[in-house]
Motif scaffolding. Structure first.
Motif: not given
Ligand SMILES: C[S@@+](CC[C@H](N)C(=O)[O-])C[C@H]1O[C@@H](n2cnc3c(N)ncnc32)[C@H](O)[C@@H]1O
Length: 217
Positions: A5-7, A49-51, A53-55, A102-104, A123-125, A197-199
């Motif tokens: 789910s990420f790059v 748990l926050e999955i 968290f970005g910044n 990876d959260a998975v 705000f997941p990708d 940030k993403f909001e």
């Molecule tokens: C779009 S950003 C949002 C960041 C933050 N929640 C915000 O609202 O600003 C999504 C974040 O999810 C992380 N992410 C995506 N898939 C993930 C996974 N499977 N496990 C852990 N982190 C993941 C990415 O690395 C990225 O930092």
């Protein structure tokens, strides 16, 4: 290999690199086996748990507002790990730990059943292109993994600024017998959800925001 789910992205600054070297031993979690979260924090209380968290904006704000709870943040994003470690140290927080993975994998391999009182995914990708929808984190299998780790009556709070993803989240969760919606559809934005940030980015782009609040049955 399963679909991710990420790059990996972003350039790390030298202060973030230094923070990881210095602070990871205190606030980072080494993932060796199944984790007892009460032992990890040295106390028995609510674990959140926050999955993704970005910044770390939301993670730090929530941990500051609720010193009585413990917070675990998981992300793969190295500059974000550096930034959040700096903020944990600056704010002298003792109720936050970070996992870089990876959260998975974490939900599958490292967290015990029913160990969490709340999970936040803000705000997941969005993976907006149709051909990338399979990379979205919120899918039935992932929701089942969350259900394994969230206690009965524990909270699941999702937010997104992509309407199509919001509708997808709603249909996945409404179809799950493991979660119940206590607001009937989308929820009003809860005041306690920190702005991230993403909001802010989504709002600048003219997007709406959709919150989903569920409880583990
Ligand atoms: C779009 S950003 C949002 C960041 C933050 N929640 C915000 O609202 O600003 C999504 C974040 O999810 C992380 N992410 C995506 N898939 C993930 C996974 N499977 N496990 C852990 N982190 C993941 C990415 O690395 C990225 O930092």
């Amino acid at each position: 290999m399963s679909i991710r789910s990420f790059v990996q992205r972003g350039r790390i600054t030298s202060s973030q690199r230094k923070a990881i070297k210095k602070l990871w031993p205190y606030y980072g979690v080494e993932l060796t086996s199944e984790l007892d979260l009460n032992t990890l924090f040295g106390r028995s209380n609510n674990k959140h748990l926050e999955i993704g968290f970005g910044n770390g904006d939301a993670l730090i704000a929530m941990a500051k507002s609720h010193p009585e709870y413990d917070y675990i943040g998981v992300d793969v994003y190295t500059p974000g790990v550096g930034k959040v470690l700096i903020n944990i140290e600056t704010s002298q927080l003792t109720n936050v730990k970070i996992m870089q993975a990876d959260a998975v994998e974490i939900l599958n391999n490292n967290l015990l059943s029913s160990c969490l009182d709340a999970v936040y995914i803000f705000f997941p990708d969005p993976w907006p292109k149709r051909c990338h929808h399979k990379r979205r984190l919120i899918q039935t299998n992932f929701i089942n993994l969350l259900a394994k780790c969230i206690k009965s009556n524990g909270k699941l709070h999702l937010a997104t600024d992509w309407e199509h993803y919001a509708q997808h989240m709603l249909s996945v969760l409404e179809a799950s017998p493991k979660f119940i919606n206590h607001t009937n559809g989308f929820s009003q934005r809860p005041l306690e959800r920190p702005v991230t940030k993403f909001e802010k980015r989504g709002l600048r782009m003219g997007h709406g925001v959709w919150d989903l609040m569920y409880r583990r049955c």
